[in-house]
Design a protein around this motif. Structure first.
Motif, PDB file in Angstrom:
ATOM      1  N   ALA A  77       0.846  -1.389  -0.292  1.00 22.48           N
ATOM      2  CA  ALA A  77      -0.129  -0.116  -0.482  1.00 22.48           C
ATOM      3  C   ALA A  77       1.258   1.392  -0.184  1.00 22.48           C
ATOM      4  N   ILE A  78       2.102   0.588   0.646  1.00 25.54           N
ATOM      5  CA  ILE A  78       3.064   2.329   0.718  1.00 25.54           C
ATOM      6  C   ILE A  78       3.107   2.817  -0.927  1.00 25.54           C
ATOM      7  N   VAL A  79       3.757   1.525  -1.098  1.00 30.75           N
ATOM      8  CA  VAL A  79       4.644   2.017  -2.359  1.00 30.75           C
ATOM      9  C   VAL A  79       3.013   1.777  -3.560  1.00 30.75           C
ATOM     10  N   GLU A  80       2.568   1.300  -3.481  1.00 33.84           N
ATOM     11  CA  GLU A  80       1.267   1.944  -4.587  1.00 33.84           C
ATOM     12  C   GLU A  80       0.656   3.037  -4.350  1.00 33.84           C
ATOM     13  N   LYS A  81       0.619   3.369  -2.893  1.00 33.76           N
ATOM     14  CA  LYS A  81       0.131   5.139  -2.578  1.00 33.76           C
ATOM     15  C   LYS A  81      -1.788   3.928  -2.932  1.00 33.76           C
ATOM     16  N   VAL A  82      -2.196   3.416  -2.082  1.00 39.24           N
ATOM     17  CA  VAL A  82      -3.489   2.430  -2.637  1.00 39.24           C
ATOM     18  C   VAL A  82      -4.137   2.390  -1.020  1.00 39.24           C
ATOM     19  N   ASP A  83      -5.001   2.046  -1.063  1.00 40.23           N
ATOM     20  CA  ASP A  83      -5.912   1.647   0.273  1.00 40.23           C
ATOM     21  C   ASP A  83      -6.087   0.159   0.584  1.00 40.23           C
ATOM     22  N   THR A 102      -9.125  -4.302   8.772  1.00 35.18           N
ATOM     23  CA  THR A 102      -8.796  -2.911   8.848  1.00 35.18           C
ATOM     24  C   THR A 102      -8.415  -2.737   7.606  1.00 35.18           C
ATOM     25  N   VAL A 103      -8.990  -1.296   7.322  1.00 33.80           N
ATOM     26  CA  VAL A 103      -8.810  -0.399   6.253  1.00 33.80           C
ATOM     27  C   VAL A 103      -8.050   1.034   6.107  1.00 33.80           C
ATOM     28  N   GLY A 104      -7.180   1.247   5.640  1.00 34.69           N
ATOM     29  CA  GLY A 104      -6.273   1.813   5.815  1.00 34.69           C
ATOM     30  C   GLY A 104      -6.745   2.906   4.188  1.00 34.69           C
ATOM     31  N   HIS A 105      -6.177   4.597   4.482  1.00 35.47           N
ATOM     32  CA  HIS A 105      -6.526   5.061   3.383  1.00 35.47           C
ATOM     33  C   HIS A 105      -5.667   6.077   2.886  1.00 35.47           C
ATOM     34  N   PRO A 106      -4.655   5.948   2.027  1.00 32.63           N
ATOM     35  CA  PRO A 106      -3.452   7.193   1.980  1.00 32.63           C
ATOM     36  C   PRO A 106      -3.872   8.066   2.113  1.00 32.63           C
ATOM     37  N   VAL A 107      -2.791   9.158   2.418  1.00 34.19           N
ATOM     38  CA  VAL A 107      -2.709  10.530   2.571  1.00 34.19           C
ATOM     39  C   VAL A 107      -2.021  11.492   1.874  1.00 34.19           C
ATOM     40  N   LEU A 108      -1.937  12.398   0.457  1.00 31.42           N
ATOM     41  CA  LEU A 108      -1.019  13.261   0.492  1.00 31.42           C
ATOM     42  C   LEU A 108      -1.043  13.960   0.125  1.00 31.42           C
ATOM     43  N   ALA A 111       2.174  17.956  -3.045  1.00 33.79           N
ATOM     44  CA  ALA A 111       2.497  17.145  -4.564  1.00 33.79           C
ATOM     45  C   ALA A 111       3.066  15.997  -4.856  1.00 33.79           C
ATOM     46  N   GLY A 112       2.000  15.484  -4.619  1.00 31.39           N
ATOM     47  CA  GLY A 112       1.180  13.809  -4.374  1.00 31.39           C
ATOM     48  C   GLY A 112       2.502  13.174  -3.899  1.00 31.39           C
ATOM     49  N   ASP A 113       2.913  13.179  -3.011  1.00 36.59           N
ATOM     50  CA  ASP A 113       4.014  12.632  -1.877  1.00 36.59           C
ATOM     51  C   ASP A 113       2.838  12.007  -0.668  1.00 36.59           C
ATOM     52  N   LEU A 114       3.227  10.662  -0.385  1.00 31.56           N
ATOM     53  CA  LEU A 114       2.053   9.797   0.861  1.00 31.56           C
ATOM     54  C   LEU A 114       2.558  10.216   2.188  1.00 31.56           C
ATOM     55  N   GLU A 115       1.980  10.963   2.614  1.00 32.46           N
ATOM     56  CA  GLU A 115       2.265  11.243   3.940  1.00 32.46           C
ATOM     57  C   GLU A 115       1.660  10.346   5.137  1.00 32.46           C
ATOM     58  N   GLN A 116       0.504  10.302   4.909  1.00 32.45           N
ATOM     59  CA  GLN A 116      -0.090   9.508   6.178  1.00 32.45           C
ATOM     60  C   GLN A 116      -1.223   8.296   5.259  1.00 32.45           C
ATOM     61  N   PHE A 117      -1.644   6.832   6.942  1.00 32.53           N
ATOM     62  CA  PHE A 117      -2.210   6.743   6.577  1.00 32.53           C
ATOM     63  C   PHE A 117      -3.551   7.244   7.707  1.00 32.53           C
TER      64      PHE A 117
END
Length: 379
Positions: A77-83, A102-108, A111-117
């Motif tokens: 999920a980190i590499v692909e920036k996906v749920d 458990t369900v997680g959602h990426p917060v970008l 600039a499109g960088d992944l910061e949080q889930f």
């Protein structure tokens, strides 16, 4: 405004408590928690007063058998920036195991960088336990149905043996005839070929009966496939011919040629027809009579009926005949009709009985043409 926020927070906390759902957010840079609800801590067995656990402490809670898969899900999920959406087990210090969804959602960033889930975790232990109990019940029903099939064939052993011996004996006779015609001078090839063709015919008939018996003895998971149900009826006539002949019962059919194939479990449907047809034969064992099987398309469904000219049904007990362990036969288990109704209903149909206007009884059942996959019952 502060009171309104407190009120909303209280509502959210109560909703999480009622649904056994905890919310969370964690930062990618250092894997530290930036938000953790009280319900999450309670689900995972952490003390909310001691603050948020570290990432390592959290991973320690994940069941050892699920840990590697869970870490792989997170990394992907980190590499692909996906749920991500997964069920996993956690193991508490007291040895208790819980199931978590458990369900997680990426917060970008802009600039499109992944910061949080951010996401939620729900305790689904009760649901999983209920599913396991249902699976145990399905397996118990499958075992019971298999026992019923084997028991039924055991009761028919004499007539089945006779039915198999007949084509084998006929094949042996034809083989002797073939040898005799070939030994003539010159050999009579036409009659030898005719005898060989009969050997093939009788051998195939014996093999067909044996195949039908083997399918009933086989214990396998339910498997639905497109089936020509008229073909199943003919198979049952082949299997039950010896039993019908033994009690002077004539068998006939009125089968619709327009019957579509439907998605059913072949062995289960064979069991329904065998139970209904055997009941009909047994109802005529003292007097003989006629067994009639009919198929037709009616009101968007396929309807089948199995009729006899036997002793009829006990009208005062019509509501009991489909109950488990109810039987009017001295040696009966009382499970045949109960299992048959369960099979039909698991396929989306209905099974019922009615008294004939003159003599005997008829069992009817329907199956939807577009069969949906409901809970599989038996194997």
């Amino acid at each position: 405004m502060t009171q309104e926020l407190e009120r909303r927070q209280a509502h959210l906390t109560e909703a999480q408590r009622l649904t056994h759902t905890g919310s969370w957010a964690w930062r990618l840079a250092d894997r530290k928690t930036v938000h953790l609800s009280e319900e999450w801590s309670l689900i995972y067995g952490f003390d909310p007063a001691k603050g948020a656990p570290t990432w390592e402490e959290y991973l320690e809670r994940v069941h050892p058998e699920d840990r590697l898969k869970w870490k792989g899900t997170i990394e992907r999920a980190i590499v692909e920036k996906v749920d991500y959406d997964q069920e996993l087990r956690i193991l508490l210090p007291n040895g208790m195991v819980k199931w978590i969804h458990t369900v997680g959602h990426p917060v970008l960033s802009e600039a499109g960088d992944l910061e949080q889930f951010v996401g939620s975790s729900t305790d689904i232990t009760e649901r999983k336990s209920a599913e396991q109990e249902r699976e145990k019940l399905r397996q118990l029903e499958a075992d019971l149905a298999h026992i019923d099939r084997v028991s039924t064939l055991g009761e028919m052993a004499a007539s089945l043996a006779h039915e198999i011996k007949q084509p084998i004996a006929a094949a042996i006779t034809s083989a002797n005839s073939c040898i005799e015609w070939l030994s003539h001078e010159p050999p009579n090839l036409d009659r030898a070929r005719a005898a060989a063709a009969r050997i093939d015919k009788y051998g195939n008939r014996a093999a067909e009966i044996i195949d039908r018996i083997r399918s009933f003895y086989r214990k396998s998971p339910p498997q639905r496939e497109l089936v020509d149900v008229n073909g199943i009826i003919h198979e049952m006539f082949t299997l039950l011919k010896g039993e019908a002949d033994r009690f002077s019962v004539a068998m006939c059919t009125d089968l619709s040629a327009e019957l579509p194939k439907i998605m059913v479990d072949r062995v289960q449907l064979q069991q329904v027809f065998m139970n209904l047809m055997l009941n009909a034969i047994e109802a005529m064992e003292d007097s003989g009579g006629e067994l009639a099987v009919k198929s037709q398309v009616q009101d968007g469904q396929i309807q089948f009926s199995v009729s006899d000219t036997g002793v009829g049904l006990p009208m005062e007990k019509m509501d009991q005949i489909f109950s488990a362990f109810f039987t009017t036969k001295p040696q009966g288990s009382g499970m045949g009709l109960a299992i048959s109704r369960s099979i039909v209903e698991s396929h989306g149909g209905q099974l019922w009985a009615s008294a004939n206007s003159v003599v005997g009884a008829t069992f009817h059942f329907t199956l939807p043409i577009q069969v949906t996959e409901s809970s599989p019952l038996v194997a």
